[in-house]
Design an enzyme around this catalytic site. Sequence first.
Site, PDB file in Angstrom:
ATOM      1  N   SER A 257      24.647  -0.043  28.914  1.00  0.00           N
ATOM      2  CA  SER A 257      25.430  -1.155  29.444  1.00  0.00           C
ATOM      3  C   SER A 257      25.436  -1.127  30.975  1.00  0.00           C
ATOM      4  CB  SER A 257      26.841  -1.121  28.850  1.00  0.00           C
ATOM      5  OG  SER A 257      27.540  -2.313  29.111  1.00  0.00           O
TER       6      SER A 257
ATOM      7  N   ASP B  22      24.854  -9.163  20.464  1.00  0.00           N
ATOM      8  CA  ASP B  22      25.370  -8.719  21.753  1.00  0.00           C
ATOM      9  C   ASP B  22      25.284  -9.869  22.738  1.00  0.00           C
ATOM     10  OD1 ASP B  22      26.042  -7.392  24.118  1.00  0.00           O
ATOM     11  OD2 ASP B  22      24.338  -6.004  24.048  1.00  0.00           O
TER      12      ASP B  22
ATOM     13  N   HIS C 173      27.311  -4.751  20.839  1.00  0.00           N
ATOM     14  CA  HIS C 173      27.281  -4.028  22.100  1.00  0.00           C
ATOM     15  C   HIS C 173      28.112  -2.743  21.981  1.00  0.00           C
ATOM     16  CE1 HIS C 173      26.625  -3.843  26.450  1.00  0.00           C
ATOM     17  NE2 HIS C 173      27.816  -3.272  26.492  1.00  0.00           N
TER      18      HIS C 173
END
Length: 326
Positions: free
Chosen positions: A171, A266, A296
């Site tokens: 991320s 996501d 995610h």
Amino acid sequence: MSRHRRRRPMDPRLDPEMLAFNRMMEERATALPPIRLELPFDRPRALTEALNAPLSAGGPALAVGEDRWLPVRGRRIQCRVHLPAGPGPHPVLLYLHGGGWVWNSIDTHDRLMREYAAAACCAVIGPDYALSPEAVFPQALEECEGVLRWVAAEGAAWGLDAARIVVGGDSAGANLAMGVALSLRDGGVPVPLRGLLLNYGVFDSRLDRPSYHAFATGYGLTEERMGFYWNAYAPRPADRLNPLAAPLRAKLAGLPPCLLHIAELDILADENHAMAEALRAAGVALEAQLFPGTVHGFLRALGHVGAADRSVVAAGAWLRARFGEG
């Protein structure tokens, strides 16, 4: 702005284990006050830590697992150090945790780092870089690069092999990993990297790709949160156009080989697919894998969701290959 505790819709594409994990985390969250995206940010950060840090329980034990401090850019940065058995020198994965640049830590990501260390038989170093909104772009990036440069120059004292380094992250951590690689490539005194391990990264400051609309709410990471994260990390609009903050805007030629793992459901899925296309177009060696039915942050579900475990196994094999070359 706040997190609303409502049960996510039953999307038939969700992996059943992913759905069960999501519901488990929603149930655990009911024992905590709501996490509000508002300043000051210490309390939201503490609540997020309380929710996520327990997920690091279990997993492999390494020969060494401890915290050490490095003098980087005017402060002492805490680093989680995991070392496998044996005298070394050990190849190194510098792993940068995710959390929107605003929360999570080397504690929330401790199991993931240990899993990588065991899977690849390598050292894993995790810096607790400065978080936003207290620290804005490019402080976290510069700190991570500073730690990497220390490892390359001085890591032999820790039994590390400076000739075999991979940078990785998930991320916002994948964003920082890419930014570090670009900065090293263009910074005058480059540190040769064996590769980049990129998990469902934040690669652009655009918030209008189709996946933003498809997964805006109900899948964990939301459009609201991504807007907050960018405002916290890069409050100056011009910085959001900087390739070191939004690496999809960079010239990518000359980067080391990349492994890119993408979550299907996501909000960031489209920019991850776009990054894969851009890396290939730039001639960068790439292995990309989509994990169907995942959302995610699915790597925090190690031991709960098979896709998370399979991602680590695949990354371990890729890391061993990268460390074994040359």
